[in-house]
Write a protein that holds these residues in place. Structure first.
Motif, PDB file in Angstrom:
ATOM      1  N   GLN A  10       0.829  -1.210   0.000  1.00  0.00           N
ATOM      2  CA  GLN A  10       0.000   0.000   0.000  1.00  0.00           C
ATOM      3  C   GLN A  10       0.865   1.261   0.000  1.00  0.00           C
ATOM      4  O   GLN A  10       0.590   2.217  -0.731  1.00  0.00           O
ATOM      5  CB  GLN A  10      -0.928   0.003   1.211  1.00  0.00           C
ATOM      6  N   MET A  11       1.911   1.264   0.829  1.00  0.00           N
ATOM      7  CA  MET A  11       2.796   2.427   0.891  1.00  0.00           C
ATOM      8  C   MET A  11       3.508   2.633  -0.448  1.00  0.00           C
ATOM      9  O   MET A  11       3.648   3.764  -0.932  1.00  0.00           O
ATOM     10  CB  MET A  11       3.810   2.261   2.023  1.00  0.00           C
ATOM     11  N   GLU A  13       2.480   1.672  -3.415  1.00  0.00           N
ATOM     12  CA  GLU A  13       1.526   2.153  -4.417  1.00  0.00           C
ATOM     13  C   GLU A  13       1.320   3.658  -4.290  1.00  0.00           C
ATOM     14  O   GLU A  13       1.232   4.378  -5.291  1.00  0.00           O
ATOM     15  CB  GLU A  13       0.190   1.414  -4.279  1.00  0.00           C
ATOM     16  N   LYS A  14       1.281   4.152  -3.049  1.00  0.00           N
ATOM     17  CA  LYS A  14       1.166   5.601  -2.836  1.00  0.00           C
ATOM     18  C   LYS A  14       2.405   6.316  -3.375  1.00  0.00           C
ATOM     19  O   LYS A  14       2.299   7.390  -3.975  1.00  0.00           O
ATOM     20  CB  LYS A  14       0.979   5.912  -1.351  1.00  0.00           C
ATOM     21  N   SER A  17       2.232   6.680  -7.012  1.00  0.00           N
ATOM     22  CA  SER A  17       1.278   7.712  -7.423  1.00  0.00           C
ATOM     23  C   SER A  17       1.892   9.113  -7.267  1.00  0.00           C
ATOM     24  O   SER A  17       1.605  10.014  -8.059  1.00  0.00           O
ATOM     25  CB  SER A  17      -0.041   7.592  -6.667  1.00  0.00           C
ATOM     26  N   ARG A  50       8.112   7.905   4.245  1.00  0.00           N
ATOM     27  CA  ARG A  50       7.674   8.460   2.957  1.00  0.00           C
ATOM     28  C   ARG A  50       8.843   9.170   2.278  1.00  0.00           C
ATOM     29  O   ARG A  50       8.946  10.388   2.318  1.00  0.00           O
ATOM     30  CB  ARG A  50       6.494   9.407   3.179  1.00  0.00           C
ATOM     31  N   ASP A 103       0.560  14.880  -0.162  1.00  0.00           N
ATOM     32  CA  ASP A 103      -0.437  14.111  -0.901  1.00  0.00           C
ATOM     33  C   ASP A 103      -1.863  14.512  -0.513  1.00  0.00           C
ATOM     34  O   ASP A 103      -2.070  15.375   0.350  1.00  0.00           O
ATOM     35  CB  ASP A 103      -0.195  12.606  -0.773  1.00  0.00           C
ATOM     36  N   ASP A 105      -4.018  13.120   1.226  1.00  0.00           N
ATOM     37  CA  ASP A 105      -4.370  12.855   2.620  1.00  0.00           C
ATOM     38  C   ASP A 105      -3.658  13.789   3.599  1.00  0.00           C
ATOM     39  O   ASP A 105      -3.812  13.658   4.816  1.00  0.00           O
ATOM     40  CB  ASP A 105      -4.034  11.400   2.984  1.00  0.00           C
ATOM     41  N   ASP A 107      -0.400  13.883   3.917  1.00  0.00           N
ATOM     42  CA  ASP A 107       0.883  13.291   4.320  1.00  0.00           C
ATOM     43  C   ASP A 107       2.010  13.876   3.481  1.00  0.00           C
ATOM     44  O   ASP A 107       1.863  14.089   2.270  1.00  0.00           O
ATOM     45  CB  ASP A 107       0.849  11.767   4.141  1.00  0.00           C
ATOM     46  N   TRP A 109       5.695  13.696   1.736  1.00  0.00           N
ATOM     47  CA  TRP A 109       6.662  12.785   1.132  1.00  0.00           C
ATOM     48  C   TRP A 109       7.928  13.564   0.815  1.00  0.00           C
ATOM     49  O   TRP A 109       7.859  14.679   0.291  1.00  0.00           O
ATOM     50  CB  TRP A 109       6.109  12.202  -0.167  1.00  0.00           C
TER      51      TRP A 109
END
Length: 195
Positions: A10-11, A13-14, A17, A50, A103, A105, A107, A109
């Motif tokens: 999941q991380m 995939e983020k 993106s 991240r 991002d 959300d 968060d 990076w």
């Protein structure tokens, strides 16, 4: 609760993106650069930090090209800050760019883009390290690395390469064992271990 492999997936995939949304590869390619993914995302070992790492090469190297690529990246409304260090005269022979991307959300990076001179002793080095790690990883070592990385407290800074070395070379399998290993194996500066 999802397992450690699902959490890592999941991380990652983020992270992909973020790469797609920023067009970071296209911005560097537009100046004729070769841009290589390195680090935890490249090896599939990104889980809770991240951080996306690229090593970038141009021939010939032009500082103005480096700034041009970064100016294109900075046009993204989600890029909140950019910092720059000129290490061309140091042993590293590079320009370090660090961008913070926020991002959907909220968060943050960190994108590390290291523009390396072809004559640097580190040209291609960390690409080789990532390839070697990928070759020697087993499901058991991958799981141990992800579990240790995920358990490191946010306020404690640990270089991922230390965890990889501890797990792959010395058989460390949990965080407590890693802390003991780290005390016996202190590191300063760039770690040049290759599995």
């Amino acid at each position: 609760m999802c397992n450690i492999f699902d959490a890592a997936k999941q991380m990652q995939e983020k992270a992909w993106s973020v790469i797609e949304e920023t067009s970071v590869v296209n911005h560097w390619s537009s100046i004729g650069a070769t841009i290589n993914l390195v680090g935890s995302l490249k090896t599939g070992l990104l889980i809770n930090n991240r951080d996306i790492d690229f090593h970038i090469y141009t021939s010939p190297f032009k500082l103005s090209d480096s700034f041009l690529a970064m100016s294109k990246l900075a046009e993204s409304k989600r890029i909140k800050s950019v910092s720059y260090s000129n290490l061309l005269e140091s042993e590293d022979k590079c320009i370090e760019w660090h961008a913070i991307y926020e991002d959907q959300d909220g968060d943050s990076w960190k994108m590390d883009m290291i523009h390396i001179l072809n004559e640097s002793p580190f040209a291609g080095y960390f690409e080789n390290v990532a390839d070697r790690i990928l070759k020697v990883l087993t499901p058991e070592t991958r799981k141990a690395i992800l579990r240790i990385k995920n358990a490191v407290p946010d306020d404690r800074e640990v270089m991922s390469i230390q965890i990889y070395k501890a797990v792959i070379e010395d058989g460390i399998r949990d965080l407590d064992s890693f802390w003991r290993w780290e005390k016996k194996n202190p590191s300063e500066g760039i770690i040049t271990w290759v599995p």
